[in-house]
Enzyme design. Structure first.
Site, mmCIF file in Angstrom:
data_model
loop_
_atom_site.group_PDB
_atom_site.id
_atom_site.type_symbol
_atom_site.label_atom_id
_atom_site.label_comp_id
_atom_site.label_asym_id
_atom_site.label_seq_id
_atom_site.Cartn_x
_atom_site.Cartn_y
_atom_site.Cartn_z
ATOM 1 N N CYS A 155 -12.099 -10.110 -7.019
ATOM 2 C CA CYS A 155 -11.416 -8.976 -6.400
ATOM 3 C C CYS A 155 -11.906 -7.690 -7.060
ATOM 4 O O CYS A 155 -11.710 -7.486 -8.264
ATOM 5 C CB CYS A 155 -9.906 -9.129 -6.588
ATOM 6 S SG CYS A 155 -8.969 -7.738 -5.941
ATOM 7 N N CYS A 201 -15.770 -5.177 -1.509
ATOM 8 C CA CYS A 201 -14.471 -5.867 -1.431
ATOM 9 C C CYS A 201 -14.799 -7.280 -0.982
ATOM 10 O O CYS A 201 -15.546 -7.453 0.003
ATOM 11 C CB CYS A 201 -13.564 -5.169 -0.414
ATOM 12 S SG CYS A 201 -12.072 -6.116 -0.017
HETATM 13 N N1 DGL Z 1 -10.482 -8.719 -1.993
HETATM 14 C C1 DGL Z 1 -10.014 -7.623 -2.751
HETATM 15 C C2 DGL Z 1 -11.147 -6.767 -3.289
HETATM 16 O O1 DGL Z 1 -12.249 -7.268 -3.497
HETATM 17 C C3 DGL Z 1 -8.906 -6.751 -2.201
HETATM 18 C C4 DGL Z 1 -8.331 -6.992 -0.864
HETATM 19 C C5 DGL Z 1 -6.925 -6.429 -0.759
HETATM 20 O O2 DGL Z 1 -6.764 -5.255 -0.435
HETATM 21 O O3 DGL Z 1 -6.018 -7.210 -1.080
HETATM 22 O O4 DGL Z 1 -10.962 -5.601 -3.561
#
Ligand code: DGL
Length: 215
Positions: free
Chosen positions: A70, A176
């Site tokens: 994340c 993301c």
């Molecule tokens: N998958 C997460 C990232 O890489 C965030 C997604 C979300 O907003 O929960 O930032």
């Protein structure tokens, strides 16, 4: 070896798939905090409160290393978490440096959550590696939520991606992990005008390095 993978939602699944493929023979324990998604609009304090117990749980389950799949968590609180969690943490952050090295037009675009874009780490990456580069930041604030609920389509992202292409960005960074699932749609809109970067390969390389040090 037990490897923990953590994300707010389906973004982490792409990383789990990549680990299973590149590093078979390890056991991956994947936790997603679907209930509290989106992470990409939360403050570092809110993220810390949510993430610390989850990572502690992964350590208790025997994980010897944890991949924070994340960008929003990595760019805001990974340093703090490294002081609190007893196993190595592998993070994921927008590939600003490789993008800056690759661009020929001097313009790149970073697709990331509002939390990532506001983070100190991301702004450090920009001011260190992209200081002579124009960094465009399309509005992707709704994308992770829509990817999570499988409601995103080409029409929805078309305008933001088309805009950065027209402005001359020849490298687009997917910052993301949820955006892994729309990489093909982004490439379709880009239609050869830009290179699309996402961090699967460097993360696997980093994880392999860490695993060798643990064995
Ligand atoms: N998958 C997460 C990232 O890489 C965030 C997604 C979300 O907003 O929960 O930032």
């Amino acid at each position: 070896m037990k490897i923990g993978v953590f994300d707010s939602g389906v973004g982490g699944q792409s990383v789990v798939n990549a680990i299973d493929k590149a590093l078979p023979g390890n056991e991956v324990i994947y936790v997603q905090d679907h209930e509290n998604l989106p992470y990409g609009t939360k403050t570092p304090e809110q993220l810390h409160e949510l993430v610390l117990p989850i990572l502690t749980g992964l350590v208790e389950k025997g994980c010897k290393v944890i991949v924070i799949a994340c960008n929003s968590v990595t760019t805001t609180i990974i340093d703090k978490l490294r002081q609190e969690i007893a196993v190595p943490l592998v993070g994921m952050e927008p590939m600003v440096k490789p993008a800056a090295e690759l661009t020929k037009t001097g313009k790149i675009a970073v697709c990331a959550t509002p939390t990532t874009l506001a983070s100190k780490r991301y702004n450090y990456l920009k001011s260190t590696y992209a200081k002579n580069i124009e960094v465009l930041e399309p509005d992707c604030s709704e994308w992770a939520k829509l990817v999570e609920s499988d409601q995103i389509d080409k029409e929805f992202i078309h305008d933001e991606i088309e805009k950065v292409c027209q402005l001359g960005a020849d490298v687009i960074v997917l910052g993301c992990t949820h955006f892994h699932w729309i990489e093909d749609i982004v490439k379709d809109v880009v239609s050869g005008r830009s290179t699309v970067l996402q961090p699967e390969k460097p993360v696997i390389e980093q994880l392999s390095k860490v695993l060798k040090q643990i064995v």
